[in-house]
Design an enzyme around this catalytic site. Structure first.
Site, short mmCIF file in Angstrom:
data_model
loop_
_atom_site.label_atom_id
_atom_site.label_comp_id
_atom_site.label_asym_id
_atom_site.label_seq_id
_atom_site.Cartn_x
_atom_site.Cartn_y
_atom_site.Cartn_z
N PHE A 179 -2.00 11.76 -2.54
CA PHE A 179 -3.38 12.21 -2.82
C PHE A 179 -3.57 12.89 -4.18
CE2 PHE A 179 -4.17 13.12 2.03
CZ PHE A 179 -4.13 11.76 2.29
N ASN A 219 -4.16 2.17 7.76
CA ASN A 219 -3.56 2.66 6.52
C ASN A 219 -2.27 1.86 6.26
OD1 ASN A 219 -2.94 4.47 4.32
ND2 ASN A 219 -4.20 6.00 5.38
N SER A 228 -2.24 8.94 6.16
CA SER A 228 -1.40 8.67 4.99
C SER A 228 0.03 9.12 5.30
CB SER A 228 -1.92 9.41 3.77
OG SER A 228 -0.92 9.39 2.77
N ASN A 246 2.18 9.89 3.10
CA ASN A 246 2.72 10.58 1.93
C ASN A 246 2.35 12.05 1.83
OD1 ASN A 246 3.87 8.10 0.99
ND2 ASN A 246 1.78 7.48 0.44
N THR A 247 1.69 12.58 2.84
CA THR A 247 1.42 14.02 2.91
C THR A 247 2.11 14.51 4.17
OG1 THR A 247 -0.68 13.85 1.73
CG2 THR A 247 -0.42 15.76 3.17
N LYS A 302 -9.56 7.14 10.09
CA LYS A 302 -8.64 6.10 9.60
C LYS A 302 -7.26 6.32 10.21
CE LYS A 302 -7.09 3.78 5.41
NZ LYS A 302 -7.40 3.55 4.00
N ASN A 361 3.54 2.63 -2.02
CA ASN A 361 3.08 3.79 -2.79
C ASN A 361 3.40 5.08 -2.06
OD1 ASN A 361 0.50 5.56 -2.11
ND2 ASN A 361 0.22 3.58 -1.09
#
Ligand SMILES: Cc1cc2nc3c(=O)[nH]c(=O)nc-3n(C[C@H](O)[C@H](O)[C@H](O)COP(=O)(O)O)c2cc1C
Length: 312
Positions: A101, A232, A161, A163-164, A203, A97
């Site tokens: 967010f 994660n 994450s 993805n940021t 996390k 994915n």
């Protein structure tokens, strides 16, 4: 048969609908576990990212989860990355994915918690908006923490994450120490204000060298963080796995994240509880995480492939 994100939306609606017929009730449990001062009815939780907005907390809890972590939530609502951004790797029982967010903002999630008639144990996972510069990230975390504090059983600081952009830089020793010291300070103030101690959990990513893990462990101990979620999704790709950009979760992550837990436990021991996430697809995977040093576990991708029967 539905594309992944459509399946996600339909499933959440069905879980919400189901909760009208089978409302969430707090039942006596013989398998409670006490971690971070919280009594959990069982040690299996839902990992962050499935119910980002807190729209389905009661429905998800009624499936049998011992705790539900919502988010990642940011101060302002945001759309996330362009679609498609979720990919099934069916043969490998995995997901990639790159959501980035997408969420309705922290205020929306708080309203959903306020509406609950019966509250399960809720973790609120917080992050920074895409447009917030990494130097100002602490402001976003502080704002979300202030809003989440009275409504959360624990708060997760998501710095892992993939993805940021630049988010994972917050795991670097200097950044991490500054951020966690600030948030622990705020926790102290909020504890006095509300006369209630809400644990602060961090996390982390699975893509860390042994040296990085040691540094993170040192910071966690120095700042007296209450818990750590490992891990994660990963940006690693082994042979035969799609190179689609994003974070990989599910079966290919199991061993990678268990190894991180083992290393982390060597440094922090039982001082700071570990919540395991990463490729828990069956009962044996849970035992492996507990044997590695975890006190609680969370599932996400396992639920997608096995369904709620996995909880039984
Ligand atoms: C579609 C998807 C979205 C996710 N979104 C988030 C998120 O918003 N915040 C977060 O901390 N973790 C997020 N995660 C990571 C999961 O919480 C979990 O840490 C990771 O997927 C490993 O567990 P699993 O292998 O059981 O899925 C997401 C995972 C998936 C598959």
């Amino acid at each position: 048969m539905l594309p992944p994100e459509a399946a996600h939306a339909v499933t959440l609606q069905l879980i919400k609908l189901r909760s009208l017929f089978f409302p969430f009730k707090i039942k006596p449990s013989k398998i409670t576990v006490k971690v971070m001062g919280i009594e959990f009815p069982n040690n299996i939780g839902l990992a962050a990212g499935l119910d980002k907005n807190g729209d389905c907390i009661a429905g998800l809890a009624s499936l049998g989860f011992g705790f539900v972590e919502i988010g990642t939530l940011t101060p302002l609502p945001q759309r996330g990355n362009p679609k498609p951004r979720i990919f099934r790797l069916i043969k490998q029982k995995a997901i990639i994915n790159r959501m980035g967010f997408p969420n309705k903002g922290i205020d929306h999630a708080i309203k959903q918690i306020q509406k609950l008639k019966v509250k399960p144990i809720i973790g609120i996972n917080i992050g920074k908006n895409k447009d917030t510069e990494i130097e100002d990230a602490a402001d976003d975390y502080m704002l979300c923490m202030q809003k989440a504090y009275p409504f959360a059983d624990y708060i997760t600081v998501n710095i892992s994450s993939p993805n940021t952009e630049s988010l994972r830089e917050l795991q670097n020793e200097e950044h991490l120490h500054a951020l966690l010291a600030t948030l622990k300070n705020m926790q102290n103030l909020l504890n006095h204000q509300y006369d209630r101690y809400v644990p602060l959990v961090v996390k982390i990513a699975p893509d860390l060298s042994s040296e990085q893990i040691k540094h993170i462990a040192d910071v966690l101990i120095a700042t007296e963080v209450d818990g750590v979620i490992a891990t994660n999704t990963t940006v690693q790709r082994t042979e035969g796995i799609s190179k689609e950009q994003g974070g990989l979760s599910g079966a290919p992550l199991t061993a990678i994240s268990t190894d991180i837990i083992k290393q982390l436990y060597q440094h922090i021991g039982p001082k700071i509880p570990i919540i395991a996430a990463g490729g828990i697809m069956n009962k044996a995977d849970i035992q492996d995480k507990l044997d590695a040093g975890a006190s609680l576990v969370q599932v996400y991708t396992g639920l997608i492939y096995e369904g709620p029967g996995l909880l039984k």
